[in-house]
Design a protein around this motif. Structure first.
Motif, PDB file in Angstrom:
ATOM      1  N   THR A 165       0.830  -1.217   0.000  1.00  0.00           N
ATOM      2  CA  THR A 165       0.000   0.000   0.000  1.00  0.00           C
ATOM      3  C   THR A 165       0.859   1.260   0.000  1.00  0.00           C
ATOM      4  OG1 THR A 165      -0.134   0.169   2.434  1.00  0.00           O
ATOM      5  CG2 THR A 165      -1.735  -1.247   1.348  1.00  0.00           C
ATOM      6  N   ARG A 166       2.187   1.109  -0.202  1.00  0.00           N
ATOM      7  CA  ARG A 166       3.087   2.255  -0.136  1.00  0.00           C
ATOM      8  C   ARG A 166       3.775   2.515  -1.485  1.00  0.00           C
ATOM      9  NH1 ARG A 166       4.692   4.184   4.823  1.00  0.00           N
ATOM     10  NH2 ARG A 166       5.391   5.901   3.523  1.00  0.00           N
ATOM     11  N   PRO A 167       3.023   2.985  -2.487  1.00  0.00           N
ATOM     12  CA  PRO A 167       3.648   3.269  -3.792  1.00  0.00           C
ATOM     13  C   PRO A 167       4.649   4.414  -3.738  1.00  0.00           C
ATOM     14  CG  PRO A 167       1.407   4.122  -3.730  1.00  0.00           C
ATOM     15  CD  PRO A 167       1.592   3.309  -2.483  1.00  0.00           C
ATOM     16  N   ASP A 168       4.657   5.155  -2.629  1.00  0.00           N
ATOM     17  CA  ASP A 168       5.608   6.262  -2.507  1.00  0.00           C
ATOM     18  C   ASP A 168       7.025   5.775  -2.221  1.00  0.00           C
ATOM     19  OD1 ASP A 168       4.455   5.388  -0.048  1.00  0.00           O
ATOM     20  OD2 ASP A 168       5.348   7.104   0.980  1.00  0.00           O
ATOM     21  N   ILE A 169       7.166   4.534  -1.743  1.00  0.00           N
ATOM     22  CA  ILE A 169       8.510   4.030  -1.411  1.00  0.00           C
ATOM     23  C   ILE A 169       8.825   2.695  -2.083  1.00  0.00           C
ATOM     24  CG2 ILE A 169       8.652   5.218   0.824  1.00  0.00           C
ATOM     25  CD1 ILE A 169       7.867   2.583   2.152  1.00  0.00           C
ATOM     26  N   VAL A 170       7.808   2.014  -2.603  1.00  0.00           N
ATOM     27  CA  VAL A 170       8.008   0.681  -3.188  1.00  0.00           C
ATOM     28  C   VAL A 170       7.707   0.736  -4.689  1.00  0.00           C
ATOM     29  CG1 VAL A 170       7.291  -1.736  -3.114  1.00  0.00           C
ATOM     30  CG2 VAL A 170       7.379  -0.406  -1.003  1.00  0.00           C
ATOM     31  N   PRO A 171       8.631   0.239  -5.530  1.00  0.00           N
ATOM     32  CA  PRO A 171       8.390   0.230  -6.976  1.00  0.00           C
ATOM     33  C   PRO A 171       7.146  -0.577  -7.345  1.00  0.00           C
ATOM     34  CG  PRO A 171      10.702  -0.218  -6.494  1.00  0.00           C
ATOM     35  CD  PRO A 171       9.968  -0.270  -5.184  1.00  0.00           C
ATOM     36  N   ALA A 172       6.517  -0.221  -8.470  1.00  0.00           N
ATOM     37  CA  ALA A 172       5.248  -0.831  -8.888  1.00  0.00           C
ATOM     38  C   ALA A 172       5.351  -2.345  -9.051  1.00  0.00           C
ATOM     39  CB  ALA A 172       4.784  -0.188 -10.196  1.00  0.00           C
ATOM     40  N   GLU A 222       1.076  -7.739  -3.301  1.00  0.00           N
ATOM     41  CA  GLU A 222      -0.384  -7.848  -3.208  1.00  0.00           C
ATOM     42  C   GLU A 222      -0.844  -9.306  -3.251  1.00  0.00           C
ATOM     43  OE1 GLU A 222      -1.637  -5.377  -6.434  1.00  0.00           O
ATOM     44  OE2 GLU A 222      -1.843  -3.584  -5.197  1.00  0.00           O
ATOM     45  N   LYS A 223       0.029 -10.204  -3.729  1.00  0.00           N
ATOM     46  CA  LYS A 223      -0.317 -11.626  -3.817  1.00  0.00           C
ATOM     47  C   LYS A 223      -0.080 -12.357  -2.496  1.00  0.00           C
ATOM     48  CE  LYS A 223       1.140 -11.812  -8.684  1.00  0.00           C
ATOM     49  NZ  LYS A 223       2.127 -12.438  -9.623  1.00  0.00           N
ATOM     50  N   LEU A 224       0.564 -11.704  -1.536  1.00  0.00           N
ATOM     51  CA  LEU A 224       0.881 -12.355  -0.265  1.00  0.00           C
ATOM     52  C   LEU A 224      -0.399 -12.751   0.471  1.00  0.00           C
ATOM     53  CD1 LEU A 224       3.804 -10.074   0.919  1.00  0.00           C
ATOM     54  CD2 LEU A 224       3.984 -12.530   0.456  1.00  0.00           C
ATOM     55  N   GLN A 225      -0.479 -13.986   0.881  1.00  0.00           N
ATOM     56  CA  GLN A 225      -1.634 -14.491   1.616  1.00  0.00           C
ATOM     57  C   GLN A 225      -1.155 -15.091   2.933  1.00  0.00           C
ATOM     58  OE1 GLN A 225      -4.829 -14.164   0.604  1.00  0.00           O
ATOM     59  NE2 GLN A 225      -4.135 -13.114  -1.265  1.00  0.00           N
ATOM     60  N   ASP A 226      -1.963 -14.891   3.997  1.00  0.00           N
ATOM     61  CA  ASP A 226      -1.568 -15.440   5.295  1.00  0.00           C
ATOM     62  C   ASP A 226      -2.477 -16.600   5.717  1.00  0.00           C
ATOM     63  OD1 ASP A 226      -3.812 -13.969   5.784  1.00  0.00           O
ATOM     64  OD2 ASP A 226      -3.033 -12.927   7.546  1.00  0.00           O
TER      65      ASP A 226
END
Length: 562
Positions: free
Chosen positions: A86-93, A100-104
């Motif tokens: 959720t941090r496009p300001d610090i993490v490349p696209a 976003e695919k990470l599941q717990d």
């Protein structure tokens, strides 16, 4: 070597080494090298380690391998990856797309543990609290699992229980994340602009809130108060007699998932009305209440009879204060009125612009943004497009973006997507306009102006009182020589590391040379015992020198510097 934030406990050191080995396993050894963590590898791994992935991952991209590493490292790192998405300001696209695919999803813990948790926390057996209790969970994740139950009154409820031992696991992993963030700032000074330690602190606050189910229960009750006069919205009731920080018992919601459009229509419900009700509920939370659901994806929204909306899972919520509400409203009005300067003023008031920002480049980007939407009728504008474009402009111009704004942007984009899924003709901007106007009118009300002036006068009076004392303290420190100015070197870490490596190899080479010279002297002295006509001690010395020399040669070749 002691690493800040890590305790000296064996478990902490062992877990830290495991994290490093997992990074190495997935071809992320360059991170280990940049942070100078090779000495935490085992002896043989230190000799042969390379930053390449395992064979089956060799064709995967770096973001994919990073995601796989986080999944292997467990719940804390998975949650951290989800936050980074959720941090496009610090993490490349490309990394956001993977995170976003990470599941717990995880195997449920046994029912015997469920019994122990309820007995230990509520001091009663399950049979004393519930008329019925399902042994099989309806959902299980890394932090908690959920069971259906029936209260003695006959009321159907769901019971959310925290996973045993998860708090200790998260605490240990947080220490490791803090240690890595600290090393990142020291070894790679350019990362300081992204504030790695601040990011971990924000993550720590969020995940500890998720661990405390009492906070989630208070969130639910806050939403109930905010929507008590809204017949189109349903918020589940909390049963406090069976709720504490490890257990949350609330009313069960039996509805239809909002994304199941076919079933909604078969039941006689109207997707268009549902879409308006859902979007209006989120907009009210943002612009009126200043307290909003932070994760309104389709799995957390159900539809009841009468086209009513029921929100679930209140672990992630966002808060925006009155100041941010006003600036957000002004910024949206600036977009709608094509007023670039008004948008820049909002950024300035939110302290997003500092002295390093190129004001001309920022204005040029915003002018292009306004021009792009100029010909589009208001009712056709999509707030998701606009939010995404504003975020890209902010990132490109290195503006400081508040985490609350990022969560808000994500929430508005998600709920607009849900609304358009239900009703492709839905026009959201006309729904936003009256709420934005009401915020502006509220600010211009005489009572509000009077309160603001009174507050400003009080703060100014306090400043006038304390200013002479502060100046006096500063002068006294200056006179007594106790005024301290701290300097910090940057970029010398790699140079120091190089000097260490060079000096170690030089010492090693000198030992090898000394061993060869000593062995030569023994051979020349012709002192027994003898093997193959040569003095045994001299022969052993030559063998040791050869092995050590080959070892040094291998190290030099592996380093790639020869």
């Amino acid at each position: 070597m002691h690493i800040p934030y890590l305790t000296d406990k064996y478990k902490d050191i062992q877990r830290f080494q495991f994290v490093i080995n997992v990074l190495l396993k997935h071809g992320l050894g360059h991170i280990i090298s940049r942070l100078n963590l090779e000495h935490h590898l085992s002896f043989w791994r230190r000799i042969i380690h390379r930053p390449s992935p395992e064979t089956h991952e060799i064709w995967l991209s770096a973001p994919e391998r990073f995601r796989l590493a986080m999944e292997e490292l467990g719940p804390t790192f998975i949650k951290f990856g989800q936050i980074l998405s959720t941090r496009p300001d610090i993490v490349p696209a490309e990394y956001i797309k993977e995170f976003e695919k990470l599941q717990d999803d995880i195997h449920p813990f046994p029912f015997s543990d469920v019994r122990d948790i309820i007995k230990g926390e509520l001091h009663l057996e399950i049979e004393d609290l519930f008329k019925e209790f399902s042994e099989q969970p309806v959902a299980a994740a890394s932090i908690a699992q959920v069971h259906r139950a029936v209260l003695p009154s006959g009321k159907l409820v769901v019971v959310k229980l925290r996973r045993p031992g998860i708090e200790e696991i998260i605490e240990a992993d947080l220490r490791i994340l803090f240690a890595l963030a600290n090393l990142l700032e020291k070894r790679i000074p350019s990362t300081k602009q992204y504030n790695p330690i601040g990011i971990i602190k924000e993550f720590e606050r969020n995940i500890k809130k998720e661990l405390n189910f009492t906070k989630e229960a208070y969130h639910i009750e806050q939403f109930q108060r905010n929507f008590q006069n809204e017949p189109t919205i349903c918020i589940p009731k909390v049963y406090w007699e069976a709720t504490n920080k490890k257990i949350l018992t609330m009313e069960a919601i039996d509805g239809i998932k909002i994304s199941d459009i076919k079933r909604l229509e078969e039941t006689g419900l109207d997707p268009k009305i549902i879409a308006r009700n859902g979007v209006n509920a989120i907009l009210k939370q943002v612009f009126i209440d200043g307290f909003f659901h932070g994760d309104p994806h389709p799995g957390n929204i159900y539809v009841l009879e009468g086209n009513r909306i029921a929100f679930l899972d209140f672990g992630i919520v966002g808060r925006i204060d009155e100041r941010m509400q006003q600036n957000l409203s002004d910024a949206i009005l600036g977009m709608l009125l094509k007023n670039t300067q008004q948008i820049i003023d909002c950024f300035w008031r939110l302290e997003a612009i500092d002295e390093d920002v190129d004001k001309r480049a920022l204005k040029a980007d915003l002018d292009a943004f306004v021009e792009r939407y100029y010909e589009i009728p208001l009712e056709k504008l999509k707030i998701g497009w606009m939010m995404q474009d504003v975020l890209e402009i902010a990132i490109r111009n290195k503006l400081k973006i508040l985490p609350e704004f990022l969560l808000l942007a994500k929430t508005l984009i998600v709920i607009e997507g849900v609304g358009l899924m239900l009703d492709p003709t839905l026009e959201i901007i006309p729904l936003v306009q009256p709420l934005v106007s009401s915020v502006v009118k509220k600010r211009l009300a005489p009572s509000k102006i009077f309160n603001d002036v009174l507050k400003l006068t009080t703060e100014f009076g306090s400043l006038i009182k304390t200013l002479p004392q502060e100046i006096d303290l500063l002068l006294k420190k200056l006179q007594s020589g106790r005024l301290k100015i701290e300097f910090e070197h940057q970029g010398l870490g790699d140079l120091i590391k190089e000097f260490d490596q060079v000096s170690n190899r030089l010492s090693f080479a000198m030992i090898v040379a000394a061993t060869i010279i000593a062995s030569s002297l023994m051979v020349q002295a012709n002192i027994g015992p003898f093997v193959l006509g040569l003095p045994l001690l001299g022969l052993i010395g030559f063998i040791i020198s050869g092995v050590l020399g080959m070892f040094l040669l291998v190290l030099i070749i592996i380093s790639g510097r020869f």
